[in-house]
Design a protein around this motif. Structure first.
Motif, PDB file in Angstrom:
ATOM      1  N   HIS A  14     -30.491  96.662 -13.545  1.00  0.00           N
ATOM      2  CA  HIS A  14     -31.574  96.292 -12.645  1.00  0.00           C
ATOM      3  C   HIS A  14     -31.147  95.145 -11.741  1.00  0.00           C
ATOM      4  CE1 HIS A  14     -34.737  97.923 -15.674  1.00  0.00           C
ATOM      5  NE2 HIS A  14     -34.467  98.822 -14.754  1.00  0.00           N
ATOM      6  N   GLN A  28     -36.033  94.124  -9.643  1.00  0.00           N
ATOM      7  CA  GLN A  28     -36.360  95.244 -10.525  1.00  0.00           C
ATOM      8  C   GLN A  28     -36.561  94.786 -11.958  1.00  0.00           C
ATOM      9  OE1 GLN A  28     -33.066  97.826  -9.842  1.00  0.00           O
ATOM     10  NE2 GLN A  28     -33.809  98.530  -7.850  1.00  0.00           N
ATOM     11  N   ALA A  61     -36.920 100.634 -10.856  1.00  0.00           N
ATOM     12  CA  ALA A  61     -36.497 100.165 -12.176  1.00  0.00           C
ATOM     13  C   ALA A  61     -36.544 101.297 -13.188  1.00  0.00           C
ATOM     14  CB  ALA A  61     -37.383  99.003 -12.617  1.00  0.00           C
TER      15      ALA A  61
END
Length: 212
Positions: free
Chosen positions: A68, A72, A58
């Motif tokens: 993301h 994440q 991330a």
């Protein structure tokens, strides 16, 4: 209202000399600034998640400006939540013992979680890192068993404690930094007197900061 985050990096609680000296500073600061809001972060009593692969991925996506994944995003939201507590403070008070010439791993763990792109720092490809925290102030209360400025021999240890903390804070944008030291704690011929001297220095600094 000014908000201070008191970060306690020692696991020894009230027995910790760094916490005792830092508390003396805080008491003096509050006496001259009663409206001060204090948030105590006892790192050894705080659940800190592992900075695992999902969080690292991330972080990279933030640096690259990429989206993301769902996993994440959940990981990054956790990082942001923890970092937001740090970002929200106007002042920082650190009680930090020296461990193996550096800082306790619990504090390093905390720093590794919160020191993130878009939160504490940015990166210019041509000029390098720049801090995102503005108009903040940090007070470092530093203790050590054998190391002291008056003992420059490596046999008594090397100061990666203050140098690391200052470099990290500077990279995050915190430039105004003061120190109170009680070093050494084990080899001083008068431990009680030396501790009281450190507390007096902390009290004087707290009173001076409270008048600003």
């Amino acid at each position: 209202m000014t908000k201070l985050l008191f970060i306690q990096a020692s696991p020894r609680g009230e027995q910790s000399k760094s916490i005792q000296v830092a508390q003396t500073y805080l008491d003096a600061l509050k006496a001259t600034n009663p409206a001060l809001e204090v948030d105590v972060l006892a790192l050894w009593e705080t659940a800190l998640p592992a900075f695992d692969g999902d969080k690292a991925a991330a972080k990279v996506n933030v640096m690259l400006g990429q989206e993301h994944s769902a996993v994440q995003k959940t990981a990054w939201d956790q990082v942001v939540e923890i970092a937001s507590r740090f970002i929200a403070a106007d002042r920082y008070l650190f009680a930090v013992p020296m461990w193996n010439s550096a800082i306790p791993y619990r504090l390093k763990h905390y720093i590794d979680i919160i020191h993130q792109p878009g939160l504490l720092w940015g990166l210019n490809p041509e000029t390098g890192y720049f801090g995102l925290l503005q108009n903040k102030h940090a007070t470092l209360v530093l203790t050590s068993g054998a190391y002291a400025d008056s003992r420059p021999s490596p046999a008594f240890g090397i100061d990666y404690q203050s140098t690391y903390l200052r470099a990290w804070l500077n990279q995050a944008g915190v430039i105004a930094i003061d120190e109170v030291r009680f070093q050494p704690t084990l080899l001083t011929p008068d431990p009680t007197g030396a501790l009281e001297q450190a507390k007096r220095a902390a009290m004087d600094l707290g009173q001076a900061h409270g008048r600003v």
